[in-house]
Design a protein around this motif. Structure first.
Motif, PDB file in Angstrom:
ATOM      1  N   SER A 147     -40.490 -37.290 -25.666  1.00 48.30           N
ATOM      2  CA  SER A 147     -39.807 -37.474 -24.385  1.00 48.30           C
ATOM      3  C   SER A 147     -39.880 -36.194 -23.541  1.00 48.30           C
ATOM      4  O   SER A 147     -40.071 -36.252 -22.329  1.00 48.30           O
ATOM      5  N   SER A 184     -43.168 -36.017 -21.946  1.00 50.84           N
ATOM      6  CA  SER A 184     -43.262 -36.994 -20.862  1.00 50.84           C
ATOM      7  C   SER A 184     -42.547 -36.497 -19.612  1.00 50.84           C
ATOM      8  O   SER A 184     -43.061 -36.603 -18.497  1.00 50.84           O
ATOM      9  N   LEU A 185     -41.358 -35.927 -19.808  1.00 51.82           N
ATOM     10  CA  LEU A 185     -40.605 -35.410 -18.665  1.00 51.82           C
ATOM     11  C   LEU A 185     -41.355 -34.276 -17.969  1.00 51.82           C
ATOM     12  O   LEU A 185     -41.363 -34.193 -16.738  1.00 51.82           O
ATOM     13  N   LEU A 220     -40.005 -44.013 -16.007  1.00 57.63           N
ATOM     14  CA  LEU A 220     -38.979 -43.257 -16.713  1.00 57.63           C
ATOM     15  C   LEU A 220     -38.260 -44.204 -17.662  1.00 57.63           C
ATOM     16  O   LEU A 220     -37.732 -45.237 -17.237  1.00 57.63           O
ATOM     17  N   LYS A 267     -46.738 -46.123 -18.767  1.00 58.36           N
ATOM     18  CA  LYS A 267     -46.905 -44.670 -18.768  1.00 58.36           C
ATOM     19  C   LYS A 267     -48.295 -44.282 -18.264  1.00 58.36           C
ATOM     20  O   LYS A 267     -48.450 -43.359 -17.452  1.00 58.36           O
ATOM     21  N   ASP A 304     -35.829 -40.905 -21.935  1.00 58.22           N
ATOM     22  CA  ASP A 304     -36.143 -39.803 -21.019  1.00 58.22           C
ATOM     23  C   ASP A 304     -34.910 -39.408 -20.215  1.00 58.22           C
ATOM     24  O   ASP A 304     -34.637 -38.224 -20.008  1.00 58.22           O
ATOM     25  N   GLN A 305     -34.169 -40.400 -19.772  1.00 57.31           N
ATOM     26  CA  GLN A 305     -32.974 -40.124 -18.971  1.00 57.31           C
ATOM     27  C   GLN A 305     -31.884 -39.474 -19.825  1.00 57.31           C
ATOM     28  O   GLN A 305     -31.190 -38.560 -19.368  1.00 57.31           O
TER      29      GLN A 305
END
Length: 650
Positions: A392, A395-396, A291, A532, A295-296
């Protein structure tokens, strides 16, 4: 498994006695003699009396191997070894296994350590040039390790030591005074040391199960765990309390494995897990999680927009609204994103722009101004920021932290947090925003294996990310370990990750070789791409820094082999959902390796995908350019992606 000087000499002595026809009568001088450890390793066994030992089948094989290596000049006679030299240990087995998984190649980092022990050599071939590989002796040692089943006998004193020691990962130098306890534990494969220098330790999967057991039993006997106790427990489960002898009932009750009615107590439950691991050697594979800081921020953004929605239903977490949220915040509130944007700009424009970013960041620009500075033409800056946020979001969703949905009233594509995503936000609120790397999480997940321990770099990353501390996984470490094994992975590749994957063969490449495939200024970008790819289950980075594609990874690499490297996010969760929907409503033609869809079924496919029509059309256009889909069918490459999804879920 552990063989030092004293163990090697004892094995050679046993063979010498055997050749004399003296029944290998080696008398135990004290409880600290190495013969006990060799017996636990299934290399020696007791003779006609408890103080006599003879070679087992595997012990004899190991002695023959050692003698041949001495004769060939690969290693000195054990009498000339340093007393603490570890000829074989968990870290050596780890290096050998990593080399085998790398197609027999050792790589530069661990080669000196294996060569010192006689297990590796340098070769030259006209086509391949010089290369370093594991030799037949190393492979033979690994076979002995895998075939020789160790014994399990835990004394009251050893149990007390294990109950009080941290499980790890932790630095070996911090271990308490221990006498021969560590040698006993390594003989039974209860503890592992890191590749290549043993500077980090952890209790193995079996070791952690034993620790849990000894923390819950009553240490009322000199031996608190052994094979007889485990077999008695199995007899109880299979045939009931009446099947036990009075002595067995008394032992199991006294150690609090069972109560007087034969019901399992916590210690008994734990002992059964010890038996399962010891007998089946069935350990979970190493998985990990990743992460990044952006992303956060995007996760938090989705949460904030949903909170606004409670008072203003027109505000929804669409892509545009999330981009707006990021631009709205003062840049000084999230300087942790500088490295992320630096990598994005480096990939697109070069190292000099990345250095310039640092200066601009210091001027406290807004994100909008920052992107305008680097992407001046037209509205390209907004497109780049939009693409960055979109990446992002993919990715999440690939890590099951968010879910793409259609909002019923407006028909817009929105993003909703999953329960996993909410847990991550809670962790971020407690520990702060920071990169959670695949190698850092792997430092926690590798500890449940048979002999895996994180190398020192992985350990340091886990420390810095608050995943371990004080010799144990932290609350954060346990969370990301849980996510590594619980989430549903959906394939995703960015443009840059596709470039990296194109350059990684099935096995036999090492990190330093991959870095040479790119400009040296892109090393950090390559490392992040590997994080990743590993977290998504596409490849493994082995303890010797070898790279190896997983089975799903092989399928994904084949599927994208013809995809141009200029396509952004050529594999993503929405494309996967579209492929799954088409397959469900289409017809499979095995000979052609295709799924065909009738024109009348396209509407049904859109509905099944759960994606808005506009988004569906955008993603299917990308899928066609990538070659997964034709005008009315899924091609073989698309079917390979779907097969990879199935493997990732298994």
């Amino acid at each position: 498994m552990i063989i030092r000087k004293e163990h090697a000499l004892a094995l050679l002595s046993a063979k010498s006695e055997e050749e004399k026809g003296l029944s290998c009568q080696i008398r135990l001088k004290s409880e600290e003699d190495p013969y006990v450890e060799l017996e636990l390793q299934n290399l020696l066994e007791q003779g006609s009396s408890p103080v006599e030992y003879r070679l087992t089948y595997w012990g004899r094989n190991l002695v023959y191997l050692l003698e041949e290596m001495i004769k060939d000049g690969l290693i000195k006679h054990p009498s000339q070894w340093d007393d603490r030299f570890r000829w074989i240990g968990s870290e050596v087995i780890g290096m050998i296994e990593a080399s085998i998984k790398s197609g027999g190649l050792t790589g530069e980092e661990i080669f000196p350590y294996l060569k010192e022990r006689g297990f590796a050599e340098e070769k030259h071939e006209e086509k391949k040039g010089w290369y370093k590989e594991i030799n037949r002796y190393g492979k033979a040692v690994y076979e002995i390790y895998t075939k020789a089943k160790p014994r399990l006998i835990v004394s009251k004193e050893l149990a007390s030591f294990m109950a009080s020691m941290p499980t790890g990962p932790a630095e070996t130098k911090d271990l308490p005074e221990h006498g021969r306890f560590l040698l006993l534990m390594e003989s039974m494969r209860l503890i592992s040391f890191s590749v290549p220098k043993s500077d980090v330790y952890t209790l193995s999967g079996l070791g952690q199960a034993v620790k849990e057991t000894v923390q819950t039993l009553a240490p009322s006997l000199e031996t608190v765990i052994n094979e007889d106790y485990m077999y008695a427990m199995l007899k109880l489960l299979d045939s009931g309390l009446d099947a036990l002898t009075e002595q067995e009932k008394e032992l199991l009750q006294e150690l609090t494995f069972i109560d007087s009615d034969g019901n399992l107590l916590p210690a008994g439950e734990s002992l059964l897990e010890v038996y399962r691991l010891w007998s089946e050697r069935s350990y979970r594979p190493v998985k990990t999680f990743n992460l990044e800081t952006l992303d956060q921020e995007v996760l938090i953004g989705i949460q904030k927009v949903w909170e606004k929605n409670k008072t203003n239903p027109e505000v929804l977490p669409t892509e545009e609204e999330i981009v707006h949220y990021l631009m709205e915040k003062p840049l000084k509130e999230y300087k942790h994103l500088m490295g992320f944007y630096g990598r994005m700009i480096n990939q697109a424009m070069g190292y000099q722009k990345k250095e310039e970013l640092k200066k601009k960041w210091a001027e406290l620009f807004t994100v909008e101004q920052l992107f305008k500075h680097f992407y001046e033409k037209g509205n390209q800056w907004y497109e780049k920021l939009y693409d960055t946020v979109k990446e992002s979001l993919y990715s999440l969703e690939s890590f099951s932290l968010i879910k793409t949905e259609i909002e019923e009233k407006t028909g817009k594509t929105v993003y909703r947090l999953t329960d996993y995503g909410k847990k991550v936000i809670q962790d971020v609120e407690e520990k702060g925003i920071r990169d959670i790397t695949a190698t850092g999480v792997k430092a926690v997940t590798i500890t449940k294996t048979e002999f895996g321990a994180p190398n020192y770099n992985w350990y340091q990353e886990a420390l810095n990310q608050h995943l371990i501390g004080g010799g144990y996984p932290t609350k954060s470490g346990k969370l990301y370990e849980e996510l590594a094994y619980s989430i549903k992975r959906i394939p995703h590749l960015t443009r840059f990750e596709l470039m990296v994957l194109h350059r990684v063969p099935e096995y036999g490449m090492f990190l330093d070789e991959l870095f040479k495939q790119f400009d040296e200024t892109l090393k950090e970008e390559v490392e992040y791409a590997l994080n990743k790819l590993e977290a998504r289950g596409i490849l493994d980075v082995l303890p010797n820094n070898g790279l190896r594609l997983t089975e799903p990874g092989k399928l994904i690499k084949e599927a994208v082999s013809g995809v141009p490297e200029g396509i952004a996010n050529p594999v993503n969760p929405l494309i996967i959902r579209i492929l799954q929907a088409i397959k469900e409503v289409g017809n499979l033609y095995v000979k052609e390796s295709k799924v065909r869809i009738l024109p009348k079924n396209w509407e049904e496919a859109i509905k099944l995908s759960g994606i808005g029509r506009e988004t569906f059309e955008k993603e299917i256009a990308v899928a066609r350019i990538a070659g997964y889909i034709g005008k009315s069918s899924i091609h073989e490459s698309g079917l390979k992606l779907l097969k990879a999804v199935e493997l990732l879920a298994s």
